[in-house]
Design an enzyme around this catalytic site. Structure first.
Site, PDB file in Angstrom:
ATOM      1  N   HIS A  25      -4.858   6.684   0.119  1.00 48.14           N
ATOM      2  CA  HIS A  25      -5.910   6.793   1.335  1.00 48.14           C
ATOM      3  C   HIS A  25      -7.202   7.396   1.147  1.00 48.14           C
ATOM      4  CE1 HIS A  25      -1.786   6.192   2.902  1.00 48.14           C
ATOM      5  NE2 HIS A  25      -2.150   6.134   4.103  1.00 48.14           N
ATOM      6  N   ARG A  81      -5.517   3.138   0.510  1.00 52.84           N
ATOM      7  CA  ARG A  81      -4.325   2.858   1.504  1.00 52.84           C
ATOM      8  C   ARG A  81      -4.209   1.359   1.430  1.00 52.84           C
ATOM      9  NH1 ARG A  81      -4.502   1.067   6.925  1.00 52.84           N
ATOM     10  NH2 ARG A  81      -2.469   1.090   7.666  1.00 52.84           N
ATOM     11  N   ASP A  93      -7.280   4.950  11.309  1.00 58.67           N
ATOM     12  CA  ASP A  93      -7.099   6.452  11.515  1.00 58.67           C
ATOM     13  C   ASP A  93      -8.317   6.951  11.525  1.00 58.67           C
ATOM     14  OD1 ASP A  93      -4.437   6.720  11.565  1.00 58.67           O
ATOM     15  OD2 ASP A  93      -4.035   7.138   9.482  1.00 58.67           O
ATOM     16  N   SER A 145       4.132   7.457   2.929  1.00 55.11           N
ATOM     17  CA  SER A 145       2.896   6.628   2.720  1.00 55.11           C
ATOM     18  C   SER A 145       2.639   6.731   1.525  1.00 55.11           C
ATOM     19  CB  SER A 145       1.833   7.608   3.565  1.00 55.11           C
ATOM     20  OG  SER A 145       2.158   7.614   5.002  1.00 55.11           O
ATOM     21  N   GLU A 165      -0.653  22.106   2.486  1.00 51.51           N
ATOM     22  CA  GLU A 165      -1.379  21.318   1.086  1.00 51.51           C
ATOM     23  C   GLU A 165      -1.771  22.610   0.147  1.00 51.51           C
ATOM     24  OE1 GLU A 165      -2.299  20.595   4.160  1.00 51.51           O
ATOM     25  OE2 GLU A 165      -1.515  18.490   4.112  1.00 51.51           O
TER      26      GLU A 165
END
Lengths: 283, 320
Positions: B107, B165, B115, B35, B56
């Site tokens: 994003h 995105r 989403d 992505s 993360e």
């Protein structure tokens, strides 16, 4: 350039006596510093004093005149609240003058309340918010491998710190990456701020947890200097996986009225208590 | 219709190019490399790419360790994960010790689309902008993204660069030109795209295109509305903002972000202290958002050229 490099010295009685002396000074300094500052964490500084003594005065390779020397071993104090012990060890190793110790936690001091790599020579990572050191150690170990350097990376964690999820993210990553140049050390003094680790969120079986995460696990008496030194040496022979030392220690070790007392996690001694404690420690 | 291009793809391509010339570059991702487009770097330089999995906190810490040993880490994941799950680590392990780590997120904002709210981060700019030592960059299009990513290699210290995105409209011509003029990307600068007389829209990210379209539409109403691409939120190009305030008297900010603390916040802070000027902020108004296509969401939450036009009319109705 004068590199401190005594790793290969045999563990003779005279070496062990010397390490014992350094540990004694680290304990004395830690208590004096926190009482002078009026705050800080004496209990956990005392529990890791012997570990720091073996590391800084026998095992690690470094150059106090050139803290940025690329070939140095890296040590990260992930349990940053025990920094009085680290600052004491660094000053004894020659990274900065002994006089700095009494400035701990004062405005303008290079010795912050928790370690900061941009304030203090010899401090490798900024820590204090728990759980972060092992990840940083993974990064340093990866860099060493990429650059084909021989240095090794050591990360000292608290046992209360094992509650942090990030420790286990890093543990899984380190074994996946086969970071055999990385050593974790857990100061297993069984006490965290609010009480006993096993009463807050039980950690046992801790050795099995680390094994299940793919680590070579060595359990030692964290106050037995020879055992600690031998375990650190032994870790160098373990290939393909990282090693963790689970060091059984006593919080407040060396001062009778501090040992195993939750209170001294984050409370410095009064002047009177300090006099008694220094008397007990001797030296 | 202006042509559109993916900023994520521009990032991925640029990273590979930079990787050829800069052996110190390492790239880290948290299981989103297809992505974020860092998979392109991973394919070309597998030994310098580290996928930490869905973790993360560890992502930021590992980058800190690599940077402290002289590597130049580019760290990528979605903005929501980098800045919400990795924030403590970015602060303590990276920003506080002033390490040379570049966090490039994709994003950002409502551009995530379908989403939905769990994946929106409408406060990342506010949070990152408030951290000391941290540079915050939001490119307007794919061309500017390439320039901005290149500039990060020359920059020292922690930086946060935010991409959307969606494929969004191009503002700049190939090689970073505007109306035939060659530009130079400077961190801390901005680009005056339209000179104005009656009001100025300060826009960032994909909202720059919306601002240009608003300016064009308002010209038919007889209004000359300036447009500035504020590609760096921190350090903010204060001089250009203050000049626009003096020259045109009315300002509108436009961003795919909450109206709190991002570009609108930064400009409001500056104006209040240095040159009080009527201001309207176009952005998301204290909401989490919902699922939908990104164009539908821009309509529903007031992030289109039409909303900017309305804001210009409203701000001009305010007393100076």
């Amino acid at each position: 350039m004068v590199v401190f490099d005594r790793k290969s010295e045999p563990h003779t009685p005279s070496l062990l006596r010397e390490l014992e002396e350094k540990a004694r000074t680290i304990r004395r300094d830690s208590l004096i510093m926190t009482t002078e500052a009026g705050s800080g964490h004496p209990g956990g500084s005392l529990s890791c004093a012997d570990l720091l003594s073996v590391l800084y005065f026998h095992h690690l390779r470094y150059d106090p005149a050139n803290p940025a020397w690329e070939g140095r071993d890296r040590f990260i104090l992930s349990k940053g609240h025990a920094c009085p012990a680290l600052y004491s060890a660094l000053s004894l190793a020659g990274f900065f003058p002994r006089e700095w110790l009494r400035t701990l936690r004062r405005l303008g001091s290079p010795l912050q309340g928790h370690p900061d790599s941009s304030s203090t020579p010899g401090v490798e990572a900024s820590t204090g918010s728990l759980g972060q050191g092992l990840s940083i150690g993974c990064g340093m170990a990866l860099a060493g491998r990429l650059d084909r350097r021989e240095y090794r990376v050591y990360v000292l964690m608290g046992d209360g710190e094992m509650d942090e999820g990030q420790v286990w993210e890093a543990a899984m990553f380190a074994s996946h990456q086969r970071l055999d140049n990385l050593v974790g050390i857990v100061d297993r003094n069984r006490i965290q701020l609010d009480g006993f680790t096993e009463e807050i969120v039980g950690l046992e079986p801790l050795a099995e947890k680390w094994r299940a995460f793919g680590w070579n696990v060595v359990e030692v008496d964290g106050h037995d200097l020879r055992q600690v030194a031998e375990a650190l040496d032994g870790a160098e022979g373990v290939k393909g996986k990282p090693t963790v030392l689970l060091a059984r220690t006593v919080k407040g070790k060396g001062v009778s009225f501090m040992e195993n007392q939750v209170k001294y996690h984050g409370t410095p001694l009064t002047r009177e208590e300090l006099e008694r404690a220094l008397g007990e420690l001797g030296g | 219709m202006r042509p559109s291009a993916s900023m994520r793809e521009a990032y991925g391509r640029t990273l590979v190019e930079l990787g050829e010339r800069h052996p110190e570059i390492v790239v880290l991702d948290a299981d989103l490399s297809t992505s974020t487009q860092t998979f392109l770097f991973a394919k070309r330089f597998p030994e310098r790419f580290f996928n930490v999995g869905v973790a993360e906190a560890n992502l930021m810490g590992v980058a800190a360790g690599l940077a402290s040993c002289g590597k130049l880490p580019f760290v990528s994941t979605f903005s929501v994960f980098a800045t919400e799950k990795g924030l403590s680590q970015f602060k303590q392990s990276i920003a506080y010790p002033n390490l040379n780590v570049k966090v490039v997120v994709t994003h950002g904002g409502l551009s995530v689309g379908e989403d939905g709210a769990s994946h929106f981060c409408l406060w990342d700019l506010a949070v990152m902008r408030s951290l000391p030592r941290t540079t915050v960059i939001v490119p307007a299009d794919a061309v500017e993204t390439e320039q901005a990513v290149r500039s990060l290699v020359r920059h020292r210290g922690p930086a946060f660069l935010r991409l959307p995105r969606a494929k969004t409209g191009l503002v700049y011509g190939e090689g970073y030109t505007y109306r035939g003029e060659r530009l130079e990307f400077r961190i801390g600068g901005s680009v005056v795209l339209e000179e104005g007389e009656d009001a100025t829209v300060l826009a960032t990210g994909p909202m720059v295109v919306e601002a240009l379209e608003a300016s064009e539409a308002l010209r038919k109403e007889g209004l000359r509305v300036g447009v500035v691409d504020v590609h760096t939120l921190k350090p903010l190009d204060e001089r250009t903002v203050l000049e626009a305030a003096s020259r045109t008297g009315f300002l509108v900010t436009a961003e795919d972000h909450s109206i709190f603390g991002g570009l609108g916040g930064a400009v409001a802070e500056l104006l209040a202290e240095r040159r009080p000027t009527p201001l309207k902020r176009v952005g998301v108004k204290d909401e989490f958002g919902k699922s939908g296509s990104w164009r539908e969401l821009y309509e529903a939450y007031g992030l289109t050229s039409r909303h900017i036009q309305q804001a210009v009319r409203e701000v001009r109705g305010m007393a100076r």
